[in-house]
Design a protein around this motif. Structure first.
Motif, PDB file in Angstrom:
ATOM      1  N   SER A 323       3.336   4.215 -27.115  1.00 10.43           N
ATOM      2  CA  SER A 323       4.253   3.092 -27.319  1.00 10.43           C
ATOM      3  C   SER A 323       4.914   2.730 -25.994  1.00 10.43           C
ATOM      4  O   SER A 323       4.761   3.454 -25.002  1.00 10.43           O
ATOM      5  N   ASP A 324       5.689   1.635 -26.019  1.00 12.97           N
ATOM      6  CA  ASP A 324       6.449   1.256 -24.823  1.00 12.97           C
ATOM      7  C   ASP A 324       7.373   2.388 -24.389  1.00 12.97           C
ATOM      8  O   ASP A 324       7.519   2.667 -23.203  1.00 12.97           O
ATOM      9  N   GLU A 325       8.001   3.036 -25.406  1.00 11.87           N
ATOM     10  CA  GLU A 325       8.938   4.142 -25.092  1.00 11.87           C
ATOM     11  C   GLU A 325       8.186   5.312 -24.444  1.00 11.87           C
ATOM     12  O   GLU A 325       8.673   5.908 -23.489  1.00 11.87           O
ATOM     13  N   ASP A 326       7.013   5.625 -25.007  1.00 10.39           N
ATOM     14  CA  ASP A 326       6.210   6.715 -24.426  1.00 10.39           C
ATOM     15  C   ASP A 326       5.885   6.394 -22.961  1.00 10.39           C
ATOM     16  O   ASP A 326       6.017   7.246 -22.082  1.00 10.39           O
ATOM     17  N   PHE A 327       5.458   5.162 -22.742  1.00 11.80           N
ATOM     18  CA  PHE A 327       5.084   4.776 -21.381  1.00 11.80           C
ATOM     19  C   PHE A 327       6.304   4.847 -20.451  1.00 11.80           C
ATOM     20  O   PHE A 327       6.209   5.323 -19.306  1.00 11.80           O
ATOM     21  N   HIS A 328       7.429   4.427 -20.972  1.00 12.95           N
ATOM     22  CA  HIS A 328       8.661   4.480 -20.177  1.00 12.95           C
ATOM     23  C   HIS A 328       8.955   5.917 -19.722  1.00 12.95           C
ATOM     24  O   HIS A 328       9.379   6.161 -18.595  1.00 12.95           O
ATOM     25  N   GLU A 329       8.699   6.877 -20.615  1.00 16.93           N
ATOM     26  CA  GLU A 329       8.901   8.294 -20.281  1.00 16.93           C
ATOM     27  C   GLU A 329       8.018   8.719 -19.106  1.00 16.93           C
ATOM     28  O   GLU A 329       8.389   9.582 -18.318  1.00 16.93           O
ATOM     29  N   THR A 330       6.823   8.139 -19.043  1.00 16.66           N
ATOM     30  CA  THR A 330       5.927   8.464 -17.931  1.00 16.66           C
ATOM     31  C   THR A 330       6.516   7.950 -16.612  1.00 16.66           C
ATOM     32  O   THR A 330       6.529   8.663 -15.604  1.00 16.66           O
ATOM     33  N   VAL A 331       7.027   6.727 -16.651  1.00 14.25           N
ATOM     34  CA  VAL A 331       7.596   6.157 -15.425  1.00 14.25           C
ATOM     35  C   VAL A 331       8.829   6.957 -14.988  1.00 14.25           C
ATOM     36  O   VAL A 331       9.000   7.247 -13.789  1.00 14.25           O
ATOM     37  N   THR A 332       9.646   7.354 -15.958  1.00 12.40           N
ATOM     38  CA  THR A 332      10.845   8.109 -15.565  1.00 12.40           C
ATOM     39  C   THR A 332      10.463   9.490 -15.030  1.00 12.40           C
ATOM     40  O   THR A 332      11.139  10.034 -14.163  1.00 12.40           O
ATOM     41  N   LEU A 333       9.358  10.049 -15.522  1.00 15.89           N
ATOM     42  CA  LEU A 333       8.908  11.341 -14.979  1.00 15.89           C
ATOM     43  C   LEU A 333       8.471  11.186 -13.513  1.00 15.89           C
ATOM     44  O   LEU A 333       8.769  12.040 -12.673  1.00 15.89           O
ATOM     45  N   VAL A 334       7.776  10.096 -13.234  1.00 16.86           N
ATOM     46  CA  VAL A 334       7.363   9.830 -11.843  1.00 16.86           C
ATOM     47  C   VAL A 334       8.604   9.780 -10.949  1.00 16.86           C
ATOM     48  O   VAL A 334       8.642  10.384  -9.867  1.00 16.86           O
ATOM     49  N   ASP A 335       9.634   9.098 -11.416  1.00 16.64           N
ATOM     50  CA  ASP A 335      10.862   9.001 -10.616  1.00 16.64           C
ATOM     51  C   ASP A 335      11.565  10.355 -10.527  1.00 16.64           C
ATOM     52  O   ASP A 335      12.120  10.698  -9.495  1.00 16.64           O
ATOM     53  N   HIS A 336      11.517  11.115 -11.575  1.00 16.34           N
ATOM     54  CA  HIS A 336      12.192  12.410 -11.588  1.00 16.34           C
ATOM     55  C   HIS A 336      11.529  13.395 -10.622  1.00 16.34           C
ATOM     56  O   HIS A 336      12.205  14.079  -9.841  1.00 16.34           O
ATOM     57  N   ILE A 337      10.203  13.466 -10.664  1.00 18.05           N
ATOM     58  CA  ILE A 337       9.494  14.440  -9.818  1.00 18.05           C
ATOM     59  C   ILE A 337       9.387  13.923  -8.382  1.00 18.05           C
ATOM     60  O   ILE A 337       9.460  14.701  -7.432  1.00 18.05           O
ATOM     61  N   GLY A 338       9.191  12.620  -8.211  1.00 20.21           N
ATOM     62  CA  GLY A 338       9.005  12.074  -6.861  1.00 20.21           C
ATOM     63  C   GLY A 338       7.676  12.515  -6.273  1.00 20.21           C
ATOM     64  O   GLY A 338       7.607  13.164  -5.233  1.00 20.21           O
ATOM     65  N   PHE A 339       6.582  12.154  -6.972  1.00 21.98           N
ATOM     66  CA  PHE A 339       5.255  12.562  -6.498  1.00 21.98           C
ATOM     67  C   PHE A 339       4.941  11.946  -5.138  1.00 21.98           C
ATOM     68  O   PHE A 339       5.291  10.799  -4.869  1.00 21.98           O
ATOM     69  N   ALA A 340       4.239  12.730  -4.313  1.00 21.20           N
ATOM     70  CA  ALA A 340       3.826  12.226  -2.999  1.00 21.20           C
ATOM     71  C   ALA A 340       2.612  11.309  -3.120  1.00 21.20           C
ATOM     72  O   ALA A 340       2.210  10.658  -2.156  1.00 21.20           O
ATOM     73  N   GLY A 341       2.032  11.271  -4.291  1.00 23.10           N
ATOM     74  CA  GLY A 341       0.873  10.409  -4.545  1.00 23.10           C
ATOM     75  C   GLY A 341       0.349  10.742  -5.927  1.00 23.10           C
ATOM     76  O   GLY A 341       0.676  11.791  -6.474  1.00 23.10           O
ATOM     77  N   ALA A 342      -0.449   9.836  -6.490  1.00 26.16           N
ATOM     78  CA  ALA A 342      -1.023  10.140  -7.806  1.00 26.16           C
ATOM     79  C   ALA A 342      -2.145   9.157  -8.098  1.00 26.16           C
ATOM     80  O   ALA A 342      -2.179   8.051  -7.562  1.00 26.16           O
ATOM     81  N   PHE A 343      -3.047   9.591  -8.944  1.00 24.81           N
ATOM     82  CA  PHE A 343      -4.079   8.716  -9.468  1.00 24.81           C
ATOM     83  C   PHE A 343      -3.663   8.325 -10.873  1.00 24.81           C
ATOM     84  O   PHE A 343      -3.218   9.174 -11.649  1.00 24.81           O
TER      85      PHE A 343
END
Ligand code: 5AD
Ligand code: SF4
Length: 466
Positions: A323-343
């Motif tokens: 869902s939109d909410e599920d996807f939002h959780e993915t984006v917030t995880l990216v911001d939380h971890i601060g990945f140096a890169g990702a596929f």
């Protein structure tokens, strides 16, 4: 067998395929096959295929269309070109490839590479052959080691397969079907392979496997070793200055592996740790067997062990039911971890996997939109990560001539390409380079003095959310 014959191998997909392609070349070398860089004029063309995501098979069929023209040209000049399809598309499609592409003589799965010379003889005797069995023998017992010259020509970095296959059966993934059950190579076999690479001048080794941190190979006395223990052992091999491993599953990050990030200085401070989604609901549907919180905890423990650790990841958007909410959780995880890169990838249904028949498949339109949003977030973090390297001094393993005359290119501990002005005899050396410019695809550095070996810099590069 008579006279030298030209071999062209094209690899698709992951590092495992690059490694396998080299092993196929090594197994064929004693039979008079010499590798060439282009398919035209080749006596044997092998496409080493990947099946993990959509369109892989279609890409292979269109490449086979191009190869058919080369084969016809060879026939006209009375040469014979043998065409083989290897890898995971071969495993998944089997005889279907022979039916769809008349140009193909041989189809062989990833567990058959050691039998290539025999299979080629069989094609000569009997005509077209398919071999996608999972044989009882261990192919690693039969695969020829590379010659010293072949190793040299491949450069100062090398991959070494330590395990193959996967028992996790994430619901989106074909790997357990195409690569089969998880098998770990014995420690002694791996050590011998790395020693040979080191003796030929290899300085950096990446231990690879579909689920590399599930490694549980037999050590001396048949005790089971973890990947953490294996890394300690491989780090003792003289000449090996840098170690990496990929690809890992978060649920298999055990204490010994986390401790290795603290205790093994040769282990580079970057880790590819696919999370796939930031939503617990989606992670459960994917059968990933870890939650968002658990992933964050593992990352925190890793960063405590190795504060300058940079993390990269894989993401799937548009998994069934997302869902939109599920996807939002993915984006917030990216911001939380601060990945140096990702596929990041749009979910693509793989035939035979549980997710392919789940209800609530997400429309392509939504997948495209989510992918763009996720990619933008990832790009932002990657650019910030690279920007922070400006003015820092890194150890750089110089690998080959660079973009411009007088330049060499190497890799930072974080796998970023670094261009420096340096004489060619420094290839294979680890030097200290200060980063003076951050480009879109490379860093530019100036050399301090050569250091051998140099301890990786401990820099505050991978701060969460920064
Ligand atoms: N659809 C989209 N992406 C996939 N991956 C694996 N299977 C699929 C699929 N069916 C991605 C995962 C994995 C990476 C190698 O490929 O993110 O980590
Ligand atoms: Fe595929 Fe990795 Fe899951 Fe294994 S752990 S099934 S290779 S995604």
């Amino acid at each position: 067998m008579s006279g030298p014959r030209k071999l062209f191998v094209k690899s698709y997909g992951c590092q495992m395929n690059v490694y396998d392609s080299n092993r196929m070349a090594d197994v064929l070398a004693p039979h008079g096959f010499i590798e060439t860089a282009a398919p035209d004029g080749a006596d044997l063309v092998i496409l080493n295929t990947c099946h993990i995501r959509e369109k892989a098979a279609e890409k292979v069929y269109s490449e086979l269309g191009r190869i058919r023209k080369l084969k016809e040209a060879a026939d006209r000049s009375n040469r014979h070109m043998l065409v083989a399809v290897a890898g995971c598309v071969a495993q998944a499609e089997g005889g279907e490839i022979l039916r769809r592409a008349s140009v193909v003589d041989l189809v062989l799965g990833p567990q058959s590479y050691h039998r290539l010379p025999d299979l080629i003889d069989r094609v000569a005797r009997e005509g077209r052959v398919v071999d996608t069995e999972f044989p009882v023998e261990d192919k690693f017992d039969f695969l020829a080691p590379p010659s010293r010259e072949a190793t040299r020509a491949r450069g100062v970095t090398a991959f070494v397969t330590v395990q193959e296959g996967c028992d996790r059966f994430c619901t989106f993934c074909v790997v357990p079907y195409t690569r089969g059950a998880e098998v770990s190579r014995p420690v002694a076999q791996i050590v011998a392979e790395v020693e040979r690479l080191a003796a030929a001048g290899v300085r950096e080794v990446t231990l690879i496997g579909q689920n590399v941190n599930a490694y549980h190979g037999a050590g001396p006395g048949r005790a089971e070793w973890t990947l953490g223990r294996l890394l300690h052992r491989v780090a003792e091999i003289e000449g090996i200055a840098r170690l990496r491993y990929t690809t890992s599953h978060p649920a298999d990050m055990d204490d010994s592996l986390i401790a290795a990030h603290r205790d093994v200085p040769q282990l580079m401070p970057c880790l590819h740790l696919p999370v796939q989604s930031g939503s617990d609901r989606v992670l459960a549907a994917m059968k990933r067997r870890h939650t968002r919180t658990r992933y964050i905890e593992i990352v925190e423990r890793l960063r405590t062990a190795r504060p300058d650790l940079a993390l990269t990841s894989d993401f799937i958007v548009g998994f069934p039911g997302e869902s939109d909410e599920d996807f939002h959780e993915t984006v917030t995880l990216v911001d939380h971890i601060g990945f140096a890169g990702a596929f990041s990838f749009k979910y693509s249904p793989r035939p035979g996997t549980p997710a392919a028949v789940m209800a609530d498949q997400v429309s392509d339109e939504i997948k495209v939109e989510r992918l763009a949003r996720l990619q933008a977030a990832i790009d932002r973090h990657q650019a910030a990560f690279n920007a922070r390297t400006l003015g820092m001094t890194f150890s750089v393993l110089l690998e080959k001539p660079g973009r411009h005359p007088g330049q060499l290119v190497g890799r930072s501990p974080y796998l970023q390409p670094v261009q420096v002005m340096a004489p060619p005899d420094l290839i294979g050396e680890i030097v200290a380079a200060r980063i003076i410019e951050v480009g879109p695809n490379s860093l530019f550095g100036v050399l301090d003095e050569p250091l051998k070996p140099m301890r990786p810099q401990r820099a505050a590069l991978a701060v969460a959310g920064a």
